[in-house]
Design an enzyme around this catalytic site. Structure first.
Site, short mmCIF file in Angstrom:
data_model
loop_
_atom_site.label_atom_id
_atom_site.label_comp_id
_atom_site.label_asym_id
_atom_site.label_seq_id
_atom_site.Cartn_x
_atom_site.Cartn_y
_atom_site.Cartn_z
N ARG A 170 13.73 -3.27 -11.51
CA ARG A 170 14.44 -2.52 -10.44
C ARG A 170 15.90 -2.96 -10.25
NH1 ARG A 170 10.37 -0.16 -11.29
NH2 ARG A 170 8.90 0.60 -9.76
N CYS A 218 8.79 2.45 -2.16
CA CYS A 218 8.39 1.07 -1.91
C CYS A 218 9.56 0.31 -1.29
CB CYS A 218 7.93 0.39 -3.20
SG CYS A 218 6.29 0.92 -3.70
N GLU A 289 13.34 -3.89 -2.03
CA GLU A 289 13.68 -3.06 -3.19
C GLU A 289 14.75 -2.05 -2.78
OE1 GLU A 289 10.61 -0.95 -5.68
OE2 GLU A 289 12.01 0.69 -5.41
N1 EPU Z 1 -2.76 -2.00 -3.04
C1 EPU Z 1 -3.48 -2.41 -1.95
N2 EPU Z 1 -3.07 -1.95 -0.72
C2 EPU Z 1 -2.01 -1.13 -0.57
C3 EPU Z 1 -1.28 -0.75 -1.71
C4 EPU Z 1 -1.68 -1.19 -2.94
O1 EPU Z 1 -4.44 -3.15 -2.05
O2 EPU Z 1 -1.71 -0.78 0.58
C5 EPU Z 1 -3.23 -2.43 -4.37
C6 EPU Z 1 -3.75 -1.25 -5.19
O3 EPU Z 1 -5.10 -1.01 -4.91
C7 EPU Z 1 -3.52 -1.70 -6.60
C8 EPU Z 1 -2.28 -2.59 -6.49
O4 EPU Z 1 -2.14 -2.93 -5.12
O5 EPU Z 1 -4.59 -2.49 -7.05
C9 EPU Z 1 -1.02 -1.87 -7.01
O6 EPU Z 1 -0.78 -0.69 -6.23
P1 EPU Z 1 -0.04 0.58 -6.86
O7 EPU Z 1 -0.78 1.07 -8.05
O8 EPU Z 1 0.20 1.55 -5.77
O9 EPU Z 1 1.29 -0.02 -7.41
P2 EPU Z 1 2.47 -0.79 -6.70
O10 EPU Z 1 2.69 -2.05 -7.47
O11 EPU Z 1 2.22 -0.97 -5.23
C10 EPU Z 1 4.33 0.29 -8.15
C11 EPU Z 1 5.76 0.67 -7.86
C12 EPU Z 1 5.81 2.10 -7.33
C13 EPU Z 1 5.16 3.04 -8.32
C14 EPU Z 1 3.71 2.60 -8.49
C15 EPU Z 1 2.92 3.47 -9.42
C16 EPU Z 1 7.05 -1.27 -7.10
C17 EPU Z 1 7.55 -2.04 -5.93
N3 EPU Z 1 6.30 -0.20 -6.83
O12 EPU Z 1 3.66 0.21 -6.90
O13 EPU Z 1 7.19 2.44 -7.22
O14 EPU Z 1 5.21 4.36 -7.84
O15 EPU Z 1 3.71 1.25 -9.01
O16 EPU Z 1 3.22 3.19 -10.73
O17 EPU Z 1 7.34 -1.63 -8.24
C18 EPU Z 1 9.10 2.57 -5.81
O18 EPU Z 1 9.65 1.86 -6.65
O19 EPU Z 1 9.67 2.97 -4.78
C19 EPU Z 1 7.68 2.86 -6.00
C20 EPU Z 1 6.98 3.53 -5.10
#
Ligand code: EPU
Length: 294
Positions: A170, A218, A289
């Site tokens: 990022r 995020c 972020e």
């Molecule tokens: N999770 C929880 N509780 C929550 C949210 C997530 O337990 O409230 C757990 C999920 O169950 C999963 C893990 O955390 O096991 C990862 O969650 P998710 O797949 O939603 O991915 P993320 O790491 O939270 C990242 C990017 C998103 C992108 C998604 C999908 C970052 C900070 N975020 O989210 O990007 O859309 O993967 O690929 O890198 C953004 O950059 O603004 C953004 C939304």
């Protein structure tokens, strides 16, 4: 110098700015330019230098939190058609920085071009996505960047090859430039395969993220590849935690949603609260972020 008259572009003083952001938060921009072409961009950079103003480049407004007061600087959007070209040459796609990612995806569908499907559903522009190295868990836009054309604040245009740019999670070394155009490596695929991938990305987003409320995506970076900030915030029991109209999403804890009239400071306070709780429970410092403009 009567700069206001010299520019043909719609230029505004004290322009309300929140409607240009996905968070729907923000006061006014002291100077606001809907830049139409390179000549205007050069003029604006002269103006910025003369007035010693800070420059803010607004893409899709999807990753920023802006002060409720007056943003004392110069906000530009690359709005003109000159910044929205898309052309394909064999396995390279060249795209103007002001192009919305949605338009880019549509172009890829029509021309059966694959690689950038993971950008589906991200409400930004190409310039914004490249400068912050937007992506998902397993893909980043830098994986496909071939070259980026930029203008520096001295109005010089340069073409940077992929190996001249440093990309991280990022972030990138491009934040000191104004991005004009980016080239991506693409490949040809069947429409069916492209559509299947797009559907999978969009469905994942719809089922895991609060897309019905204004937000900035995020809020915090994931501390490392194997740890999600959302999961940590969730484990602190913070879903639904609210300050003013800023609320930790019930769907995804790394999203702060604007329930109606959230203020800049509501979000800042909520972010501070979240950070302190995560630090207390896991001894991890979350890093924002989103970009904070004040
Ligand atoms: N999770 C929880 N509780 C929550 C949210 C997530 O337990 O409230 C757990 C999920 O169950 C999963 C893990 O955390 O096991 C990862 O969650 P998710 O797949 O939603 O991915 P993320 O790491 O939270 C990242 C990017 C998103 C992108 C998604 C999908 C970052 C900070 N975020 O989210 O990007 O859309 O993967 O690929 O890198 C953004 O950059 O603004 C953004 C939304």
């Amino acid at each position: 110098m009567n700069w206001h008259k010299e520019l043909k572009t719609p230029t505004k003083l004290l322009q309300p700015i929140k409607e240009y952001t996905t968070f729907k938060i923000g006061g006014k921009a002291k100077y606001f330019f809907e830049t139409q072409n390179l000549e205007e961009l050069k003029f604006i950079l002269d103006f910025k230098r003369r007035k010693r103003l800070k420059l803010f480049v607004l893409g899709g407004g999807s990753n920023v939190l802006i002060t409720d007061g007056v943003l004392s600087g110069l906000v530009i959007r690359l709005s003109g058609r000159a910044f929205k070209s898309i052309e394909v040459d064999r396995d390279v796609l060249r795209v103007g920085a002001g192009t919305a990612l949605k338009e880019l995806i549509n172009y890829c569908i029509i021309n059966r071009l694959a690689n950038l499907e993971f950008l589906a559903g991200i409400p930004g522009t190409v310039g914004g996505a490249v400068v912050m190295n937007a992506g998902t868990k397993d893909r980043s836009i830098s994986d496909f960047v071939k070259e980026v054309v930029v203008m520096d604040h001295q109005k010089r245009i340069k073409t940077l090859k992929r190996n001249q740019i440093s990309f991280g999670y990022r972030q990138s070394s491009l934040n000191k430039f104004i991005i004009l155009k980016a080239s991506f490596n693409i490949k040809r695929r069947s429409l069916k395969k492209i559509k299947n991938d797009l559907k999978a990305y969009l469905t994942y987003r719809k089922t895991t993220q609060p897309l019905d409320y204004p937000s900035a995506g995020c809020i915090f970076k994931n501390p490392c590849e194997s740890i999600s900030a959302g999961e940590l915030i969730d484990k602190c029991g913070l879903k639904g935690k609210r300050i003013g109209d800023a609320c930790v999403s019930l769907q995804h804890a790394n999203f702060i949603v604007n329930l109606k009239k959230a203020k800049f400071m509501d979000v800042i306070r909520l972010m501070k609260f979240i950070r302190s709780k995560v630090k207390e429970k896991f001894d991890i410092e979350l890093e924002p972020e989103i970009k904070i403009w004040q």
